[in-house]
Design a protein around this motif. Sequence first.
Motif, PDB file in Angstrom:
ATOM      1  N   ALA A 166      71.339  20.716  21.212  1.00 32.02           N
ATOM      2  CA  ALA A 166      71.979  19.290  21.835  1.00 32.02           C
ATOM      3  C   ALA A 166      71.896  19.563  23.162  1.00 32.02           C
ATOM      4  CB  ALA A 166      72.535  18.521  21.098  1.00 32.02           C
ATOM      5  N   TYR A 167      73.589  20.082  23.611  1.00 28.81           N
ATOM      6  CA  TYR A 167      73.553  19.947  25.319  1.00 28.81           C
ATOM      7  C   TYR A 167      72.754  20.816  25.848  1.00 28.81           C
ATOM      8  CZ  TYR A 167      78.078  18.915  24.141  1.00 28.81           C
ATOM      9  OH  TYR A 167      79.832  17.723  24.026  1.00 28.81           O
ATOM     10  N   THR A 168      71.521  22.054  24.739  1.00 32.61           N
ATOM     11  CA  THR A 168      71.119  23.011  25.999  1.00 32.61           C
ATOM     12  C   THR A 168      69.820  21.933  26.001  1.00 32.61           C
ATOM     13  OG1 THR A 168      72.253  25.076  24.687  1.00 32.61           O
ATOM     14  CG2 THR A 168      70.117  25.128  26.364  1.00 32.61           C
ATOM     15  N   SER A 169      68.881  21.183  24.801  1.00 36.51           N
ATOM     16  CA  SER A 169      67.944  20.955  25.207  1.00 36.51           C
ATOM     17  C   SER A 169      68.406  19.460  25.916  1.00 36.51           C
ATOM     18  CB  SER A 169      66.819  20.103  23.860  1.00 36.51           C
ATOM     19  OG  SER A 169      68.537  18.695  23.044  1.00 36.51           O
ATOM     20  N   GLY A 170      68.928  18.755  26.118  1.00 38.10           N
ATOM     21  CA  GLY A 170      69.676  18.015  27.087  1.00 38.10           C
ATOM     22  C   GLY A 170      69.445  18.459  28.288  1.00 38.10           C
ATOM     23  N   ARG A 171      69.863  19.760  28.796  1.00 40.33           N
ATOM     24  CA  ARG A 171      69.892  20.154  30.024  1.00 40.33           C
ATOM     25  C   ARG A 171      69.294  20.026  30.740  1.00 40.33           C
ATOM     26  NH1 ARG A 171      72.313  25.968  31.586  1.00 40.33           N
ATOM     27  NH2 ARG A 171      72.411  25.813  33.991  1.00 40.33           N
ATOM     28  N   ILE A 172      67.726  20.834  29.737  1.00 42.55           N
ATOM     29  CA  ILE A 172      66.355  21.159  30.325  1.00 42.55           C
ATOM     30  C   ILE A 172      65.946  19.998  30.346  1.00 42.55           C
ATOM     31  CG2 ILE A 172      64.784  22.515  29.160  1.00 42.55           C
ATOM     32  CD1 ILE A 172      66.073  24.707  27.891  1.00 42.55           C
ATOM     33  N   ALA A 173      66.306  18.972  29.659  1.00 45.67           N
ATOM     34  CA  ALA A 173      64.565  17.738  29.321  1.00 45.67           C
ATOM     35  C   ALA A 173      65.443  17.518  30.989  1.00 45.67           C
ATOM     36  CB  ALA A 173      65.434  16.871  28.484  1.00 45.67           C
ATOM     37  N   GLY A 174      66.430  17.210  31.428  1.00 47.68           N
ATOM     38  CA  GLY A 174      67.173  16.846  32.744  1.00 47.68           C
ATOM     39  C   GLY A 174      67.120  16.931  33.660  1.00 47.68           C
ATOM     40  N   GLU A 175      66.691  18.696  33.510  1.00 51.64           N
ATOM     41  CA  GLU A 175      66.253  19.414  34.921  1.00 51.64           C
ATOM     42  C   GLU A 175      64.611  18.256  34.732  1.00 51.64           C
ATOM     43  OE1 GLU A 175      68.923  22.989  35.179  1.00 51.64           O
ATOM     44  OE2 GLU A 175      67.415  23.723  33.722  1.00 51.64           O
ATOM     45  N   ASN A 176      63.957  19.433  33.822  1.00 56.57           N
ATOM     46  CA  ASN A 176      62.552  19.048  33.878  1.00 56.57           C
ATOM     47  C   ASN A 176      61.993  17.238  34.270  1.00 56.57           C
ATOM     48  OD1 ASN A 176      60.993  21.238  33.420  1.00 56.57           O
ATOM     49  ND2 ASN A 176      62.381  21.856  31.850  1.00 56.57           N
ATOM     50  N   ALA A 177      62.886  16.543  33.607  1.00 59.15           N
ATOM     51  CA  ALA A 177      62.717  15.263  33.789  1.00 59.15           C
ATOM     52  C   ALA A 177      62.849  14.990  35.466  1.00 59.15           C
ATOM     53  CB  ALA A 177      63.740  14.009  33.335  1.00 59.15           C
ATOM     54  N   ALA A 178      64.041  15.730  36.392  1.00 60.44           N
ATOM     55  CA  ALA A 178      64.099  15.413  37.574  1.00 60.44           C
ATOM     56  C   ALA A 178      62.743  15.958  38.314  1.00 60.44           C
ATOM     57  CB  ALA A 178      65.353  15.758  37.583  1.00 60.44           C
ATOM     58  N   GLN A 179      62.809  16.751  38.167  1.00 60.75           N
ATOM     59  CA  GLN A 179      61.479  17.690  39.064  1.00 60.75           C
ATOM     60  C   GLN A 179      60.154  16.343  38.348  1.00 60.75           C
ATOM     61  OE1 GLN A 179      61.931  20.677  41.165  1.00 60.75           O
ATOM     62  NE2 GLN A 179      59.631  19.836  40.983  1.00 60.75           N
ATOM     63  N   TYR A 180      60.089  16.401  37.672  1.00 64.52           N
ATOM     64  CA  TYR A 180      58.340  15.404  36.942  1.00 64.52           C
ATOM     65  C   TYR A 180      59.056  13.759  37.823  1.00 64.52           C
ATOM     66  CZ  TYR A 180      56.080  11.626  34.926  1.00 64.52           C
ATOM     67  OH  TYR A 180      55.444  10.537  34.556  1.00 64.52           O
ATOM     68  N   ILE A 181      60.383  13.382  38.654  1.00 61.10           N
ATOM     69  CA  ILE A 181      60.679  12.333  39.373  1.00 61.10           C
ATOM     70  C   ILE A 181      59.951  12.518  40.352  1.00 61.10           C
ATOM     71  CG2 ILE A 181      62.135  10.996  40.304  1.00 61.10           C
ATOM     72  CD1 ILE A 181      63.006  10.590  36.821  1.00 61.10           C
ATOM     73  N   GLN A 182      60.842  13.940  41.035  1.00 62.20           N
ATOM     74  CA  GLN A 182      60.527  14.202  42.249  1.00 62.20           C
ATOM     75  C   GLN A 182      59.007  14.566  43.059  1.00 62.20           C
ATOM     76  OE1 GLN A 182      62.660  17.647  42.893  1.00 62.20           O
ATOM     77  NE2 GLN A 182      64.711  16.391  42.423  1.00 62.20           N
ATOM     78  N   ASN A 183      57.508  14.828  42.312  1.00 66.57           N
ATOM     79  CA  ASN A 183      56.584  15.179  41.753  1.00 66.57           C
ATOM     80  C   ASN A 183      55.890  14.175  42.068  1.00 66.57           C
ATOM     81  OD1 ASN A 183      57.550  18.125  42.255  1.00 66.57           O
ATOM     82  ND2 ASN A 183      56.865  18.811  40.369  1.00 66.57           N
ATOM     83  N   LYS A 184      56.509  12.554  41.609  1.00 68.72           N
ATOM     84  CA  LYS A 184      54.549  11.791  41.170  1.00 68.72           C
ATOM     85  C   LYS A 184      54.496  11.625  42.650  1.00 68.72           C
ATOM     86  CE  LYS A 184      55.278   8.775  38.437  1.00 68.72           C
ATOM     87  NZ  LYS A 184      55.890   7.505  37.437  1.00 68.72           N
TER      88      LYS A 184
END
Length: 637
Positions: free
Chosen positions: A619-637
Amino acid sequence: MMNKAFKKTTFSLMSIMLAASVLFGCQSNNVTEEQQNDATTGATTANVVAGTYTGTAAGFGGDVVATVEVDDEGTILSIDVDASGETPTIGGAAAPKLAASIVEHQSLAVDTISGATGTSNSVLTAVEDALGQAGFDVELMKNRKVTKTGVDEEVTVELVVVGAGGSGTAAALAAAEAGTDVLIIEMTNSVGGNSMLASGMFAVESTLQKEEGLNLTVDEAVSQLLEFNQYLSNGPLTRAIVEKSASTVDWLESYGMEFYLPSTTTQAAHEDNLYKWKAYHKFVDSQAGFENFYTHLEEMGAEVRTNTSLNEILQAEDGTVTGITATKEDGGILTVNADAVIIATGGYGANTEKVYENLHTDLVYSLGVANFGEGIDAAIEAGGIPWDSSTALLHAAQLANSSTGAQGHSEDLLTQVLMAPLLWVDASGTRIGNEDAIYDTVFWSNVAYSAGGRYYIIVDEATLEDFSNGANIKLSDAGPGYTAGTGDFVAMADAAVEAGSAFKGSTLEELAASTGMKVEELEETVARYNTMVQNKKDTDYGKSADSLVYEVSEGNYYAFEARAVYLGTVGGVKVNEKLEVIDLDYNAIPGLYVVGSSAGGYYSNGSYPPYEGLACGFAYTSGRIAGENAAQYIQNK
């Protein structure tokens, strides 16, 4: 940020009126003549006698008691709810809130509290009991219309996280620290979810392990997990989670969660494999950790909205995610425009109909958090693939009708019988497996699951008499554990028979008749088992000689019913190692992430690996990974 206990709260009519405009919109609390003389039923409140009445209903962890004060005009003046046996931050917090709603609306037709349906129903039943004693027409009260005056609302953020348990909270922290504008919505009245009820998380190569000189490696952990899952789980996802687990412990510590490594394990079957228990990073105080998390999130500008339930994921014509819609507590619709969505709503453990449909067995759900699978359903509707959705987080067993708490704990000395490797049979009277599985919560419940989630512990009176003087067999500390001490186990067993959670017969034939077992099957099972006890050799399932202690040979005979316990479901939609939701062609759905127990691929259909803290670590590790990748995706839009 969160109250530490929600045990007993009294709501006066005045206080509820003051809160009404905030919680439910303005509405009079007075019972009008029109309400008293319902045109459909002809019911009235003319028979109400002023006074204070107490109603009771069975709750999650004991009785829920409602003390209701009414006047002779049929007005509910106040409701005092004692829900001290419920999970404090879930059912315990929901109970007084629901009581407030009943008084405000003078009706039993109020909505249950999201995420605490079981406790809500118990409160309604207890209040109904009290109102019936007072002379109310209960059917009128259950059908009296409640009008919500919620206002629709539209907001725009960069990222919306749906669910504020461990996975959603970690996702929000990771995204917020990258500078992302984050909104978290949570269907219950508080943050934390199942993760806040957990004891710790799985991690390998952590600072704590290195300080103890432990040489646990990511490579070996990945190998063991994949092998246990017979290589049906997602290899890249498994490696990504395990590789980042150690740094996630340090990362969570930086936000205020404290950890320690256990010095021993309660699961004897794990003692020879350090990966099963020395990878278990236990929380010092999970609730305090969550309070610290949300202090940091507030400082980083993240917004949290509780009592807000997901409706759907919004998408553009090309499938790109554009936000969500949700229902607010006041009934209004919240539309969230967002560049990315992270679904962290957990499994569907509280959805008993869906559990039975997928698992086809009779289990006991032992957590107070109501996860219904709405996030999984929404992700599938958005194009995700159902994956691992038939996997339950099975966790030990409990005596039927026992007095239980959040994890199936019981204060009854009879738990010693539950926690001993005695003879286990199914509903037909056939032995079901190696009872040494009692020393591992997962394997224990797996054996019970194989028998339909329900099994019987068979003993004779001589065995119970021996337990009265101190059992001559190794008891397990796994799962619910046992209550230590000595007492009259025969008398306690007879009381259990009287209560309907155990069965008794002077002969095996009588015992079979009382339980519905097949006489010949039970007699053959017992005879075969007794021979193995005499020879100290289990020729069926390889049970250890140390556990072959008690024959079943002297009447009276007893059968204690036990039920497999589950803490929820794991697995939902298929994701890649970035926790992006993928379609049938393995293409990521742009802007959509699913984490924690809503995500599939870390497990394999049907069995949960017996590594302590695994689900919370994911739970914690998957959430952290998703949060990091979502932030990167948003920055690259």
